[in-house]
Design an enzyme around this catalytic site. Structure first.
Site, mmCIF file in Angstrom:
data_model
loop_
_atom_site.group_PDB
_atom_site.id
_atom_site.type_symbol
_atom_site.label_atom_id
_atom_site.label_comp_id
_atom_site.label_asym_id
_atom_site.label_seq_id
_atom_site.Cartn_x
_atom_site.Cartn_y
_atom_site.Cartn_z
ATOM 1 N N ASP A 96 0.882 -1.163 0.000
ATOM 2 C CA ASP A 96 0.000 0.000 0.000
ATOM 3 C C ASP A 96 0.927 1.222 0.000
ATOM 4 O O ASP A 96 1.532 1.564 1.021
ATOM 5 C CB ASP A 96 -0.902 -0.032 1.241
ATOM 6 N N HIS A 242 -1.986 13.136 -26.720
ATOM 7 C CA HIS A 242 -1.961 12.398 -27.991
ATOM 8 C C HIS A 242 -2.074 13.319 -29.209
ATOM 9 O O HIS A 242 -1.309 13.207 -30.159
ATOM 10 C CB HIS A 242 -3.107 11.373 -28.046
HETATM 11 C C1 BG6 Z 1 -6.005 6.923 -23.495
HETATM 12 C C2 BG6 Z 1 -7.184 7.690 -22.950
HETATM 13 O O1 BG6 Z 1 -4.821 7.635 -23.278
HETATM 14 O O2 BG6 Z 1 -6.189 6.721 -24.893
HETATM 15 C C3 BG6 Z 1 -8.485 6.959 -23.230
HETATM 16 O O3 BG6 Z 1 -7.022 7.849 -21.550
HETATM 17 C C4 BG6 Z 1 -8.597 6.639 -24.716
HETATM 18 O O4 BG6 Z 1 -9.601 7.708 -22.802
HETATM 19 C C5 BG6 Z 1 -7.324 5.964 -25.230
HETATM 20 O O5 BG6 Z 1 -9.715 5.781 -24.890
HETATM 21 C C6 BG6 Z 1 -7.361 5.825 -26.737
HETATM 22 O O6 BG6 Z 1 -6.283 5.045 -27.167
HETATM 23 P P1 BG6 Z 1 -6.351 4.191 -28.497
HETATM 24 O O7 BG6 Z 1 -5.004 3.569 -28.600
HETATM 25 O O8 BG6 Z 1 -7.456 3.189 -28.322
HETATM 26 O O9 BG6 Z 1 -6.653 5.154 -29.611
#
Ligand code: BG6
Length: 488
Positions: A96, A242
């Site tokens: 923990d 992203h």
């Molecule tokens: C993650 C997000 O970083 O990326 C999610 O926290 C999202 O909410 C995911 O669904 C999407 O990733 P991928 O690879 O499925 O496009």
């Protein structure tokens, strides 16, 4: 792409996962490590030590892995013998993080002389405590590496705090800030498309390019993650990381090498050149949306408000569209339209580069719209399409847009590693190129923060859009105003 900076230590490996019972570990990390193991990409004497609060013994943990991870490995990749071998690598330490006075239990389980990789797949609020206690327990040496999962903080201030705290114990070259989009085959291919070919580069700038669209659309809703998502929203969850990383790869100058700093220096310049948004820009150039009840994949689905653990008056955005500008010579006046959302019509991530139309309308029957587009489909299809004008057969001069189509899936038959598999192997081999440097991460927050704050100041509710659609009408209006349209 194998940067020339591998610092593979040749030591046995202890991969220590914090959050080892969590969703990410079960769905992504363990399946990725299994694949790496099956393909011989982990050092011969590897141990995977998962930690968690749950009171499991090793057998109970393995049962959990059988139940929760195995189904995330594609059948064609599953091999009973490799799986058994993989399970033998796994150990479990009950820990923990907040309550334990120190990490002596973990120190006991760690193997003397091994290289330690700490994967922090926990809430970022725990990163500081974990790093402090790792250091106090003597577990951090010069060979150790730490992997930090996103989201890294929730604004610039908290990101700086985390970076400072982690930086007390780990040098920057030991820190791997993960953005799994940088591990995707097609995203890495984008670098090759831009810098492994010479035909695009002379055109890759204003005024030859009139606009760029980056879409990451998801069909899924918030699922069981409302606890995390409702206090996060699409801007922090997707755009700040992203989408900005994709934008960087599209917009960066050619790096001088593939060394981590050469690539990250160029990405940083892009992030620092992103024009800041004031309140008027936010009102004009951004759109927040939230999905309402609708039909997704032929099924009726509930709206965001009715999802489990979402407060009925939540103003959290599940969709963002915005118009960004990069203030550099190359990109002057070229709008970058970014869009992401959950519960959209289908899963589709793509980058669309639109080129300026011919300056002189030689052909009287030239159809309207954009003559040339480069469409880079990232997922689920992996394709590169170049749209050009062609003459329709016949006696007149009727024209039509047609596509030169490169289907990467059929061009290359090889297995494609999942993003996490590729990135974990990079960590083990000491390749930092596809991870974010501290200044990059902070620059991304410095751009995103005023937008999020501005939304709070303006206090408007996100626009509702039906689940299964392409988002609110305002998102279409954002482009229509400039004479563009989203390419679906
Ligand atoms: C993650 C997000 O970083 O990326 C999610 O926290 C999202 O909410 C995911 O669904 C999407 O990733 P991928 O690879 O499925 O496009």
């Amino acid at each position: 792409m194998t940067p020339s900076t591998d610092t593979d230590t040749g030591l046995p490996l202890d991969m220590i996962i914090f959050g080892g019972v969590g969703d990410l570990a079960m769905r992504k990390l363990l399946p990725a490590l299994y694949m790496a193991h099956m393909h011989g990409n982990l050092p011969a004497s590897t141990r995977i030590i998962s930690t968690g609060r749950q009171d499991f013994d090793r057998a109970a943990y393995l049962a959990q892995v059988e139940e929760q991870s195995r189904s995330f490995i594609a059948k064609e990749n599953f091999n009973e013998k490799s799986w058994d071998g993989f399970l033998r690598l796994l150990e479990y330490v009950r820990l923990d993080v907040q309550a334990a006075p120190d990490f002596s239990a973990l120190a006991k389980a760690a193997h003397p002389g091994a290289q330690r990789v700490f994967y922090l797949a926990t809430a970022p609020a725990l990163f500081t405590t974990i790093c402090d206690k790792l250091a106090e327990s003597g577990l951090v040496d010069q060979n150790a590496r730490v992997v930090l999962e996103k989201p890294l903080g929730r604004d610039l201030e908290s990101a700086v705090e985390i970076n400072e705290a982690v930086g007390k114990h780990f040098a920057e070259s030991q820190i791997y800030r993960i953005d799994h989009y940088l591990g995707k085959e097609t995203v890495q291919n984008l670098m090759v498309l831009r810098f492994g070919n010479s035909i695009l580069e002379p055109l890759w700038r204003a005024p030859n390019i009139s606009s760029v669209q980056i879409t990451v659309a998801e069909e899924v809703g918030v699922g069981s993650r409302a606890g995390f998502y409702d206090s996060t929203g699409a801007m922090r969850d997707m755009v700040q990381n992203h989408l900005l990383q994709l934008l960087c790869i599209v917009a960066m100058e050619p790096p001088t090498s593939l060394s981590p700093d050469a690539v990250r220096d160029e990405k940083l310049k892009v992030l620092r050149s992103l024009r800041r948004f004031g309140l008027a820009d936010i009102a004009r150039d951004t759109v927040r949306g939230q999905y309402a009840h609708g039909v997704s994949g032929n099924q009726e689905v509930v709206g965001y408000h009715e999802e489990r653990n979402v407060p009925p008056d939540s103003k959290t955005e599940t969709f963002v569209a915005l118009r960004a500008h990069i203030d550099t010579w190359r990109w002057s006046k070229v709008p970058f339209y970014l869009r992401t959302g959950k519960r959209m019509q289908r899963r589709s991530s793509k980058i669309v580069v639109e080129f300026a139309n011919p300056p002189f309308p030689l052909f009287p029957d030239m159809p309207g719209g954009v003559a040339n587009r480069l469409v880079i489909e990232l997922q689920p299809e992996e394709a590169i399409k170049l749209q050009i004008m062609a003459k329709q057969p016949g006696s007149g001069m009727q024209m039509q847009q047609v596509a030169l189509n490169l289907d990467l899936q059929s061009a290359f038959q090889q297995r494609r590693a999942e993003a996490y598999e590729r990135l974990l192997i990079d960590v083990v081999r000491g390749r930092l190129t596809h991870f974010m440097r501290r200044d990059e991460l902070e620059a991304a927050w410095a751009w995103a923060d005023p937008i999020i704050e501005g939304w709070n100041t303006l206090g408007e509710k996100p626009h509702a859009y039906p689940a299964g659609s392409w988002g609110p009408a305002e998102s279409f209006a954002l482009l229509a105003r400039d004479g563009f349209a989203w390419v679906e």
